[in-house]
Design a protein around this motif. Sequence first.
Motif, PDB file in Angstrom:
ATOM      1  N   ARG A 145      70.806  49.185  17.205  1.00 15.41           N
ATOM      2  CA  ARG A 145      70.095  50.470  17.202  1.00 15.41           C
ATOM      3  C   ARG A 145      69.511  50.767  15.824  1.00 15.41           C
ATOM      4  O   ARG A 145      68.366  51.226  15.704  1.00 15.41           O
ATOM      5  CB  ARG A 145      71.051  51.589  17.608  1.00 15.41           C
ATOM      6  N   GLU A 146      70.365  50.507  14.813  1.00 19.35           N
ATOM      7  CA  GLU A 146      69.891  50.748  13.453  1.00 19.35           C
ATOM      8  C   GLU A 146      68.698  49.853  13.135  1.00 19.35           C
ATOM      9  O   GLU A 146      67.692  50.298  12.546  1.00 19.35           O
ATOM     10  CB  GLU A 146      71.015  50.511  12.439  1.00 19.35           C
ATOM     11  N   GLN A 147      68.793  48.579  13.521  1.00 23.76           N
ATOM     12  CA  GLN A 147      67.698  47.640  13.242  1.00 23.76           C
ATOM     13  C   GLN A 147      66.436  48.023  14.024  1.00 23.76           C
ATOM     14  O   GLN A 147      65.316  47.956  13.503  1.00 23.76           O
ATOM     15  CB  GLN A 147      68.124  46.210  13.584  1.00 23.76           C
ATOM     16  N   SER A 151      65.684  51.012  15.139  1.00 22.91           N
ATOM     17  CA  SER A 151      65.089  52.235  14.570  1.00 22.91           C
ATOM     18  C   SER A 151      64.348  51.922  13.267  1.00 22.91           C
ATOM     19  O   SER A 151      63.269  52.467  13.000  1.00 22.91           O
ATOM     20  CB  SER A 151      66.156  53.305  14.358  1.00 22.91           C
ATOM     21  N   THR A 152      64.911  51.029  12.448  1.00 25.59           N
ATOM     22  CA  THR A 152      64.250  50.643  11.204  1.00 25.59           C
ATOM     23  C   THR A 152      62.926  49.955  11.511  1.00 25.59           C
ATOM     24  O   THR A 152      61.886  50.238  10.877  1.00 25.59           O
ATOM     25  CB  THR A 152      65.171  49.706  10.394  1.00 25.59           C
ATOM     26  N   ALA A 169      61.159  50.244  14.259  1.00 22.25           N
ATOM     27  CA  ALA A 169      60.224  51.195  14.870  1.00 22.25           C
ATOM     28  C   ALA A 169      59.562  52.047  13.787  1.00 22.25           C
ATOM     29  O   ALA A 169      58.338  52.313  13.842  1.00 22.25           O
ATOM     30  CB  ALA A 169      60.962  52.075  15.864  1.00 22.25           C
ATOM     31  N   ILE A 170      60.389  52.464  12.823  1.00 24.79           N
ATOM     32  CA  ILE A 170      59.830  53.266  11.732  1.00 24.79           C
ATOM     33  C   ILE A 170      58.836  52.426  10.928  1.00 24.79           C
ATOM     34  O   ILE A 170      57.738  52.882  10.579  1.00 24.79           O
ATOM     35  CB  ILE A 170      60.954  53.823  10.841  1.00 24.79           C
ATOM     36  N   ALA A 171      59.214  51.164  10.646  1.00 25.00           N
ATOM     37  CA  ALA A 171      58.326  50.281   9.890  1.00 25.00           C
ATOM     38  C   ALA A 171      57.036  50.037  10.664  1.00 25.00           C
ATOM     39  O   ALA A 171      55.934  50.046  10.094  1.00 25.00           O
ATOM     40  CB  ALA A 171      59.034  48.969   9.584  1.00 25.00           C
ATOM     41  N   ALA A 196      55.721  51.976  12.940  1.00 27.11           N
ATOM     42  CA  ALA A 196      54.951  53.223  12.978  1.00 27.11           C
ATOM     43  C   ALA A 196      54.251  53.431  11.644  1.00 27.11           C
ATOM     44  O   ALA A 196      53.096  53.879  11.609  1.00 27.11           O
ATOM     45  CB  ALA A 196      55.866  54.385  13.291  1.00 27.11           C
ATOM     46  N   GLU A 197      54.949  53.103  10.539  1.00 23.22           N
ATOM     47  CA  GLU A 197      54.334  53.252   9.227  1.00 23.22           C
ATOM     48  C   GLU A 197      53.119  52.343   9.100  1.00 23.22           C
ATOM     49  O   GLU A 197      52.075  52.726   8.561  1.00 23.22           O
ATOM     50  CB  GLU A 197      55.341  52.930   8.116  1.00 23.22           C
ATOM     51  N   LYS A 198      53.264  51.116   9.574  1.00 17.31           N
ATOM     52  CA  LYS A 198      52.147  50.172   9.471  1.00 17.31           C
ATOM     53  C   LYS A 198      50.973  50.631  10.338  1.00 17.31           C
ATOM     54  O   LYS A 198      49.826  50.505   9.948  1.00 17.31           O
ATOM     55  CB  LYS A 198      52.594  48.771   9.882  1.00 17.31           C
ATOM     56  N   SER A 248      49.433  53.497   8.697  1.00 20.70           N
ATOM     57  CA  SER A 248      48.775  53.179   7.447  1.00 20.70           C
ATOM     58  C   SER A 248      47.434  52.482   7.692  1.00 20.70           C
ATOM     59  O   SER A 248      46.552  52.525   6.853  1.00 20.70           O
ATOM     60  CB  SER A 248      49.659  52.308   6.570  1.00 20.70           C
TER      61      SER A 248
END
Length: 156
Positions: free
Chosen positions: A121-123, A125-126, A128-130, A132-134, A137
């Motif tokens: 889950r942590e990976q 979520s990380t 997904a956030i990465a 989404a950031e890309k 951006s």
Amino acid sequence: MNINFTLIAQAIAFAILIWFTVKYVWPPLLNAIETRQKEIADGLAAAQEGKASLEVAAKKTTLQLNEAKQKASEIISQAEKRASEILEEAKHQAKTEGDRIILGAKAEIDQEVNRAKESLREQVSTLAIAGAEKILSKEIDKKAHSDMLSKLAKEL
């Protein structure tokens, strides 16, 4: 010498011999014979008593032997029963111990699965956030967006 006198003298001598034999020789002989007969009768009676006591002893021996065999078989059956009880008790304890070990292993496995899920889950979520950031951006372009999603899918 006269033959009559000789015959009478011989008859008198014979009568004296018979009287002497009956008076002094015959009673000790009869006593010896009676004593011997009594000893023989006593010996036969003792032999009969010995034979009877031997039969009684043989019967007692047989009874004692049968009792000993019965006691031995009882002891053996009790030992077999006790061995069976010990075996059943050991099986029960082993099953209980096995069940306890299995429950512990299942709990440990569940904990590991939960840790792995939490880590995933942590990976995720990380990532997904990465992702989404890309996406945010860069410009919103369908091709770039689909490339980014396929990359993200490969990483998962």
